[in-house]
Every structure is written in structure tokens, then in C-alpha cells.
Design a protein around this motif. Structure first.
Motif, PDB file in Angstrom:
ATOM      1  N   LEU A 115       7.790  18.935   8.245  1.00 52.42           N
ATOM      2  CA  LEU A 115       9.334  19.668   8.665  1.00 52.42           C
ATOM      3  C   LEU A 115      10.314  19.065   7.882  1.00 52.42           C
ATOM      4  O   LEU A 115      11.219  19.852   7.646  1.00 52.42           O
ATOM      5  N   CYS A 155       6.896  28.949  16.974  1.00 56.00           N
ATOM      6  CA  CYS A 155       6.904  27.733  17.232  1.00 56.00           C
ATOM      7  C   CYS A 155       6.250  27.411  18.632  1.00 56.00           C
ATOM      8  O   CYS A 155       5.209  26.271  18.590  1.00 56.00           O
ATOM      9  N   GLY A 161       7.891  26.394   8.844  1.00 53.85           N
ATOM     10  CA  GLY A 161       8.420  25.499   9.388  1.00 53.85           C
ATOM     11  C   GLY A 161       8.391  25.498  10.823  1.00 53.85           C
ATOM     12  O   GLY A 161       8.273  24.141  11.609  1.00 53.85           O
ATOM     13  N   ASN A 191       4.939  24.598  11.856  1.00 52.71           N
ATOM     14  CA  ASN A 191       4.551  23.419  12.020  1.00 52.71           C
ATOM     15  C   ASN A 191       5.307  22.511  12.945  1.00 52.71           C
ATOM     16  O   ASN A 191       4.587  21.507  13.408  1.00 52.71           O
ATOM     17  N   LEU A 192       6.589  22.878  13.345  1.00 54.02           N
ATOM     18  CA  LEU A 192       7.248  22.074  14.355  1.00 54.02           C
ATOM     19  C   LEU A 192       6.497  22.413  15.519  1.00 54.02           C
ATOM     20  O   LEU A 192       6.301  21.240  16.409  1.00 54.02           O
TER      21      LEU A 192
END
Length: 409
Positions: free
Chosen positions: A80, A236, A355, A358-359
Motif C-alpha cells: 500500500l 476494498c 491499491g 490490497n488495502l
């Protein structure tokens, strides 16, 4: 960036932007360069997915569920942090350079696990390197795949590209378990490093999509519209559930005596691959939003089914549902997001999308490890399903009333 054409009317800039962002002018998906970047991604992910079995190694070293979550989550946190830099420079520096650098770093870090025999700073340092390497290589590879694909078939292209990641989710744990049974974890780490060597050799033949300098003069930026923010928040949330499942299925399967760990990953992967091959283009033909909404609902149900699994058949059934849902939701959400980015910012759009996912996976690994240790795996999976249900509501509300026809760039 051009906002969504509310009535489905293409922007006047559509044609030139399509040419700038997707060098391949024809409608073919399987061009030589698309195949090469997909093959490189496949071997890269064989390395990455081999570490799905790392929780077993951490437990063998004396680690608890909380420690497992911390070790696995460290990679995500590093990734991140790296994404913040990658998003800013990927399109300017060049996608190919990031691909080669990320693959090489992943291979070196994976091989270095051969020299780590305890839970300590060295273990966490290697996970940090792996996180940075993953962020660099995967964002670069997925951006190249988008750039090499026809703009009107991005959901289908991303679905096929995703097959190169999904198949590794079954192959790597299955091969890894065999290696561990025969020669222990050192054999697993050596095999993982070898996969990266092959990935690097293939990646070397992948061309750059467009001159990196072209992105430096791009005047418009990816706008934080309600649609874009809803999509990023949704992916997310999906990442939270995905991270929880991938991280804790190995120990859950062993503790609940549900059979070999590979059973879930084999069924999940087969279902996800088939859904992407047969249904990966649904978003292109039926509209992204309705396909995403249906897939999110199935995603939540699949994680509930995993929590309720009491036998190998139940575990396989949960894997089947999970694979179909993830196989359709992820590439369609990806296409939904990328279609709202400037053509010279494909790398930036991919970095933000990956991202956000991945968060979520990092949060799932770290935060839900505490839930699993305090209340058990089943309660933890129910919690993950609730997060997906919340993502379902966020996307449904955030994109309500929008055009069914996506804006193409």
C-alpha cells in the motif's frame, strides 16, 4: 478526465484517447504482447501464491493466529505504501521497468526465505520486500494488459488476464503442499524463487505500451467522482473478505478437519477460471453495474457458506460459490473503474484500483486475525461476509441512476 456520458453518448475525445491508451487497433484479445504479459504474470503469481502456505510455516515456527495475520499483513502494508509512489510515476517512468524490477525483487526475496528460521525482523523484512515487489509488478502487468486490450472489450480482457492469477491460486498451493510433504518448506521457497526466474525471462520480451513521456503532458486527472469512489470502496470491501479467506482457510481447514487445504483452492480456482472464460465479457454486453451487483450478492453468500462448512463437500461448495463470485466481480469492477480514467492515466487508475483491493486484503489479514483468535474462524468469516454486504450497499447506492453504457477511453 471526461465524466461519464450520462445518456450513453461517447465523448468527442473517445477515438483519439482509445488509440493512445490501447495501441492494438483491432478487436483481438489474444495478441502476442497480451499473451506475453499474461504469461509473465502467471509465473509471477505462482511465486506469490506459493506464499498462501506461509501461515503453515509461521505456525510451525510457533506463531499464533494473530502472528500469522501480522506476518501476512506486513506485505500488504508495504504494498500500500509503495502504491502511493507507483501511482504517481508508473505512467511516466514506464510500465515495463516496473514489471521487470518487481519480478526480480520478488524472486530474490522469496529465495531469501531459505535463510530465515525464526519469527523475527528478517521474516518481516522479506515480507516488506515482497509487498513492494508485488505492487510494482502487478500494477505494471495489469496496466500493460489494459493498454494492449481493445477499449470496448476491457472486461473480457481483464477476465482472461485474471485467469493467469487465478490458476496459480490452485496450482501453487497444491504444488507447494507436495513440496512441503517431500522436502519441507525450503523446497517451497526454492520453487517459488524459480517461478520468478521464468517470469523475468518472459517479461523481458514484453514491449512498453506507449512512450512513457506521453503521460507527462496529460492535462486531465482521474476525478474522485461518486462512481469512482463507490467502485474503489467496493473493491476494498471485497478485498477484506478475500484477504480473510486466503489467509485463514489453510489453518481453518486443518483445525476443522475438512480435508486437504488444496481442496478449497482447487475448486475455487476452477470456478473462477470458468466464470471468467465464459462470463468475463458479461459486463461488456449486459452493462457493468447489474453484473457487479449480482456478483457482490453471491460473494457475500459464498463467505457465509464457508463459515458454515462442516465437511469436505461443504468446503468445496463454498469454494465453488466464492470462485464464481470473485471471478466475475473483480474484472468487471476493474473495467468499470478504468473506463472512467484518462487514457494516459491507465497506470494511475490501475494503481488506485489495485491499491484499494490490497488495502482490503491487508485489513482482512490483520484485523480479522484478532477476530479469529478471540471468537474462532467461523465468526471471523461471518464478519467478512458482512463487509461484503456493506460493499454491496455502497456500490448500489453510489452508482444508482447512472448510465448503463460505460464511457470508453
Amino acid at each position: 478526465m471526461r465524466r461519464l456520458a450520462r445518456q450513453g453518448v461517447a465523448s468527442p475525445m473517445e477515438a483519439p484517447l482509445a488509440q493512445a491508451g490501447a495501441p492494438a487497433a483491432d478487436a483481438r484479445l489474444l495478441t502476442p504482447r497480451f499473451v506475453r504479459v499474461t504469461a509473465a504474470n502467471f509465473f509471477f503469481f505462482l511465486t506469490f501464491a506459493s506464499f498462501f502456505l506461509l501461515p503453515l510455516h509461521v505456525r510451525a515456527l510457533g506463531g499464533s493466529e494473530r502472528t500469522i495475520g501480522l506476518v501476512m499483513g506486513t506485505s500488504g502494508v508495504a504494498g500500500l505504501a509503495a502504491v502511493l509512489v507507483i501511482a504517481a510515476v508508473l505512467d511516466r517512468v514506464g510500465r515495463r521497468r516496473f514489471l521487470l524490477g518487481g519480478v526480480a525483487t520478488m524472486g530474490l526475496a522469496s529465495g531469501a526465505f531459505l535463510f530465515v528460521h525464526a519469527i523475527g525482523p528478517a521474516l518481516y523484512a522479506l515480507r516488506i520486500l515482497q509487498g513492494v515487489a508485488f505492487a510494482a509488478a502487478f500494477n505494471a502487468a495489469s496496466t500493460l494488459a489494459v493498454a494492449f486490450a481493445p477499449a470496448t472489450r476491457r472486461a473480457a480482457a481483464l477476465g482472461l488476464f485474471g485467469v493467469s492469477t487465478l490458476t496459480t491460486h490452485a496450482l501453487a498451493p497444491a504444488l507447494g503442499e507436495l513440496q512441503i510433504a517431500v522436502a519441507g518448506f525450503p523446497a517451497l521457497f526454492a520453487l517459488a524463487a524459480g517461478f520468478s526466474v521464468i517470469a523475468f525471462a518472459i517479461a523481458w520480451t514484453v514491449p512498453e505500451a506507449s512512450p512513457p513521456e506521453a503521460a507527462a503532458d496529460a492535462g486531465e486527472r482521474l476525478a474522485p467522482t461518486r462512481e469512482v469512489l463507490s467502485a474503489l470502496g467496493t473493491v476494498c470491501g471485497c478485498g477484506v473478505a478475500f484477504g480473510a479467506v486466503v489467509t485463514y482457510v489453510p489453518t481453518f481447514t486443518r483445525d476443522a478437519r475438512l480435508g486437504p487445504v488444496a481442496l478449497f483452492f482447487l475448486v475455487y480456482t476452477a470456478a473462477a477460471v470458468m466464470s471468467r472464460v465464459l462470463g468475463g465479457g458479461l459486463g461488456d454486453t449486459r452493462g457493468h453495474r447489474p453484473v457487479i451487483v449480482a456478483a457482490l450478492a453471491l460473494f457475500a453468500v459464498s463467505v457465509i457458506a464457508l463459515a458454515a462448512a462442516r465437511s469436505p463437500a461443504g468446503l468445496a461448495g463454498a469454494g465453488l460459490l466464492f470462485g464464481v463470485a470473485q471471478g466475475i466481480a473483480y474484472p468487471t469492477l476493474n473495467a468499470f473503474t478504468v473506463d472512467r480514467a484518462h487514457a494516459d492515466e491507465l497506470g494511475r487508475a490501475q494503481a488506485f484500483f489495485n491499491g484499494a483491493f490490497n488495502l482490503g486484503t491487508t485489513t482482512g489479514s490483520l484485523a480479522l486475525g484478532h477476530v479469529a483468535e478471540a471468537f474462532g474462524h467461523r465468526t471471523m468469516f461471518v464478519t467478512a461476509a458482512a463487509v461484503v454486504a456493506a460493499a454491496f450497499m455502497v456500490f448500489s447506492a453510489g452508482t444508482r441512476g447512472r448510465s448503463r453504457t460505460p464511457h470508453r477511453v
